[in-house]
Design a protein around this motif. Structure first.
Motif, short mmCIF file in Angstrom:
data_model
loop_
_atom_site.label_atom_id
_atom_site.label_comp_id
_atom_site.label_asym_id
_atom_site.label_seq_id
_atom_site.Cartn_x
_atom_site.Cartn_y
_atom_site.Cartn_z
N ARG A 16 0.78 -1.17 0.07
CA ARG A 16 0.14 0.21 0.17
C ARG A 16 0.81 1.18 0.01
O ARG A 16 0.42 2.21 -0.75
CB ARG A 16 -1.02 -0.02 1.32
CG ARG A 16 -2.18 1.14 1.16
CD ARG A 16 -2.63 1.18 2.45
NE ARG A 16 -1.81 1.46 3.59
CZ ARG A 16 -1.73 2.91 3.86
NH1 ARG A 16 -2.10 3.71 3.22
NH2 ARG A 16 -1.08 3.17 4.99
N ARG A 17 1.90 1.29 0.81
CA ARG A 17 2.89 2.46 0.69
C ARG A 17 3.56 2.69 -0.25
O ARG A 17 3.95 3.67 -0.87
CB ARG A 17 3.63 2.34 2.01
CG ARG A 17 2.83 2.40 3.56
CD ARG A 17 3.81 2.81 4.63
NE ARG A 17 2.75 2.92 5.68
CZ ARG A 17 3.30 3.67 6.82
NH1 ARG A 17 4.44 4.33 6.81
NH2 ARG A 17 2.55 3.69 7.98
N GLN A 18 4.07 1.42 -0.92
CA GLN A 18 4.61 1.52 -2.17
C GLN A 18 3.86 2.26 -3.40
O GLN A 18 4.66 3.05 -4.02
CB GLN A 18 5.35 0.12 -2.59
CG GLN A 18 6.55 -0.21 -1.96
CD GLN A 18 7.11 -1.73 -2.44
OE1 GLN A 18 6.38 -2.55 -3.10
NE2 GLN A 18 8.19 -1.96 -2.51
N ALA A 19 2.50 1.63 -3.25
CA ALA A 19 1.78 2.42 -4.08
C ALA A 19 1.39 3.69 -4.06
O ALA A 19 1.39 4.76 -4.97
CB ALA A 19 0.32 1.78 -4.13
N MET A 20 1.57 4.15 -2.64
CA MET A 20 1.31 5.71 -2.35
C MET A 20 2.58 6.34 -2.65
O MET A 20 2.59 7.56 -3.07
CB MET A 20 1.04 5.96 -0.82
CG MET A 20 -0.20 5.62 -0.38
SD MET A 20 -0.30 5.58 1.41
CE MET A 20 -0.02 7.11 1.64
N GLN A 21 3.96 5.95 -2.63
CA GLN A 21 4.91 6.26 -2.90
C GLN A 21 5.19 6.42 -4.17
O GLN A 21 5.62 7.49 -4.91
CB GLN A 21 6.10 5.45 -2.50
CG GLN A 21 6.40 5.55 -0.85
CD GLN A 21 7.62 5.10 -0.40
OE1 GLN A 21 8.26 4.18 -1.14
NE2 GLN A 21 7.82 5.12 0.87
N GLN A 22 4.65 5.49 -4.98
CA GLN A 22 4.76 5.57 -6.39
C GLN A 22 3.82 6.74 -7.10
O GLN A 22 4.19 7.65 -8.01
CB GLN A 22 4.26 4.53 -7.40
CG GLN A 22 4.21 4.20 -8.47
CD GLN A 22 5.54 4.42 -9.21
OE1 GLN A 22 6.66 3.90 -8.49
NE2 GLN A 22 5.75 5.19 -10.44
N ASN A 23 2.54 6.73 -6.42
CA ASN A 23 1.73 7.81 -6.69
C ASN A 23 2.50 9.06 -6.36
O ASN A 23 2.32 10.21 -7.23
CB ASN A 23 0.60 7.96 -5.91
CG ASN A 23 -0.76 8.93 -6.23
OD1 ASN A 23 -0.96 9.03 -7.31
ND2 ASN A 23 -0.73 9.91 -5.41
N ASN A 24 2.85 9.48 -5.14
CA ASN A 24 3.65 10.69 -4.88
C ASN A 24 4.95 10.78 -5.70
O ASN A 24 5.15 12.13 -6.23
CB ASN A 24 4.35 10.55 -3.40
CG ASN A 24 3.47 10.48 -2.65
OD1 ASN A 24 2.13 10.77 -2.55
ND2 ASN A 24 3.45 9.98 -1.16
N ILE A 25 5.48 9.94 -6.25
CA ILE A 25 6.69 10.05 -7.19
C ILE A 25 6.12 10.52 -8.36
O ILE A 25 6.77 11.60 -9.05
CB ILE A 25 7.56 8.75 -7.64
CG1 ILE A 25 8.18 8.31 -6.21
CG2 ILE A 25 8.41 9.02 -8.66
CD1 ILE A 25 8.69 6.99 -6.28
#
Length: 458
Positions: free
Chosen positions: A200-209
């Motif tokens: 979930r956090r990787q998806a959030m980080q990817q979105n943030n990126i």
């Protein structure tokens, strides 16, 4: 990891030598004091072997006796070459690659190895131990270790342990926003596996990126626009500078020509004055010479005895000055010169300064905005074109839905968009209309009834 030691029987011929059983001798090659492999091995008379440096320190700090059996050490010890050779062969046989050992700074050691310690190749987040290649094999081959997660060597595995229960942190509590172990789970807590929380956090980080990359792209575009705008205005400033310099150069040239025109008659008058003065000075000097000659002649005949000769020799009486013997300047040709020069110069200055006004007017165009007329605000008798660029008085009522924004008594119409700040420039053509009013209205200004076009009224 022990080396194989092969022995032979001295009573057997060489061709009958057979392979002996492998013996682990590594524990015999460790110093009893430092527990590490021997360095510069020395043997005492009692038969015990130590590192030379370790034994020297022991003797200096206590009595000169063997640390193991307390036998006196009376002679100066020398390196035991046989054990040193055996140690060297042992190292060559068992440790062919010294890079595998944990000797470099910041290298993570294997938690299972005895001395010497090998470098860890992986860390297990379940066992919370780091393993070298040799001790990692069970994790790679044994079924019960299949679910263990192996990662690159981790220095501080204690941070992966629950300090309350001593178990590995395998779950994530969304309510408390922290990693927990299985014993930390509370009823009603929003608990999920750490792998799911990581996804979930990787998806959030990817979105943030992606968001930050988009922001970077936007700023790079703005940066290019800023550079283009700066180049544009630099060029405009340079052009205006050149135009202003040209205007003042023309003014200076006009002043120079006017100065030359006014000084030229003065120079001509100076030449005429000098010429007239030279002529009159020459005439006066000539008269003086002649009068001196007449005086000398009179002095010579002053004593003449012959009366007749005396009378005949007397010069004629000189005439008085018939000229005022003054110089003058003919300024008649200068009359009106100053006024004409002033008028011509002022006309040239006016012409050149008008060019500066043109420069300023052209600068105003940089604030140009596309203004259209808002039909919802127009008086019912006013008809606004579809493109919002023209308005005319039809004389008949034109009721528009939303007419609460209209001027109902005064024939007015507002433009759009609204001006919120800065400078705006637009041009209005009024055609042949003889009576018109143009201005800017403040938001909320009166539109109903009699409207007075004053700043106090908005």
């Amino acid at each position: 990891m022990g080396a194989a030691l092969f022995g032979t029987s001295s009573s057997l011929p060489a061709e009958t030598i057979t392979m002996a059983t492998a013996v682990n001798i590594s524990h015999h090659l460790h110093c009893p004091i430092c527990k590490n492999l021997l360095t510069d091995p020395v043997s005492t008379a009692c038969g015990h072997t130590f590192c030379n440096g370790c034994l020297d320190k022991h003797i200096n700090m206590s009595k000169p006796q063997c640390p193991l059996c307390q036998e006196p050490v009376t002679t100066k010890l020398s390196v035991n070459e046989a054990i040193e050779a055996l140690l060297r062969e042992f190292l060559q046989t068992t440790l062919p690659n010294m890079e595998l050992f944990c000797g470099e700074r910041d290298t993570i050691p294997c938690d299972v190895c005895d001395e010497p310690t090998f470098k860890a190749e992986k860390s297990c987040l379940i066992c919370l131990l780091s393993f070298c290649d040799e001790h990692l094999k069970p994790h790679q081959s044994t079924a019960r270790f299949k679910g263990h997660k192996l990662v690159s060597p981790v220095e501080k595995l204690d941070h992966r342990v629950c300090h309350t229960h001593g178990r590995a942190l395998e779950l994530f509590c969304r309510r408390d926003q922290r990693c927990i172990c299985t014993l930390c789970v509370k009823i009603g807590g929003d608990v999920i596996p750490v792998e799911i929380e990581r996804e979930r956090r990787q998806a959030m980080q990817q979105n943030n990126i992606e968001v930050m990359e988009r922001m970077i792209n936007q700023r790079e575009v703005k940066l290019e626009e800023l550079k283009e705008s700066a180049d544009k205005y630099h060029a405009l400033l340079k052009k205006e500078e050149q135009e202003i310099q040209e205007v003042f150069a023309a003014l200076m040239e006009a002043l120079r020509k006017t100065e030359e025109g006014l000084l030229a008659p003065l120079e001509e008058g100076r030449r005429c004055l000098e010429k007239e003065m030279d002529e009159k000075m020459q005439q006066i000097q000539k008269d003086i010479i002649e009068y001196k000659e007449d005086i000398e002649s009179l002095n010579r005949i002053q004593n003449e005895e012959d009366d007749i000769l005396f009378i005949q020799s007397c010069p004629a009486v000189p005439t008085e000055f018939t000229d005022d013997w003054t110089v003058s300047i003919d300024t008649e040709f200068n009359f009106g010169t100053m006024r004409n020069a002033k008028a011509s110069l002022m006309a040239e200055i006016e012409t050149q300064l008008d060019k500066l006004c043109a420069v300023e007017i052209r600068r105003i165009h940089s604030f140009s905005v596309n203004v259209t007329l808002d039909p919802e605000t127009a008086h019912p008798h006013l008809e606004v074109s579809e493109d919002g660029k023209e308005v005319c008085d039809t004389g008949s009522s034109n009721v528009i839905p939303g007419g609460v924004q209209q001027f109902d008594l005064v024939g007015g119409v507002l433009g759009k968009p609204c001006i919120t700040s800065g400078r705006d420039f637009w041009v209005v053509e009024v055609g042949n209309k003889l009576d018109w009013e143009l201005g800017v209205g403040r938001d909320g200004a009166k539109r109903k009834g009699k409207v007075s076009y004053k700043p106090s009224e908005g």
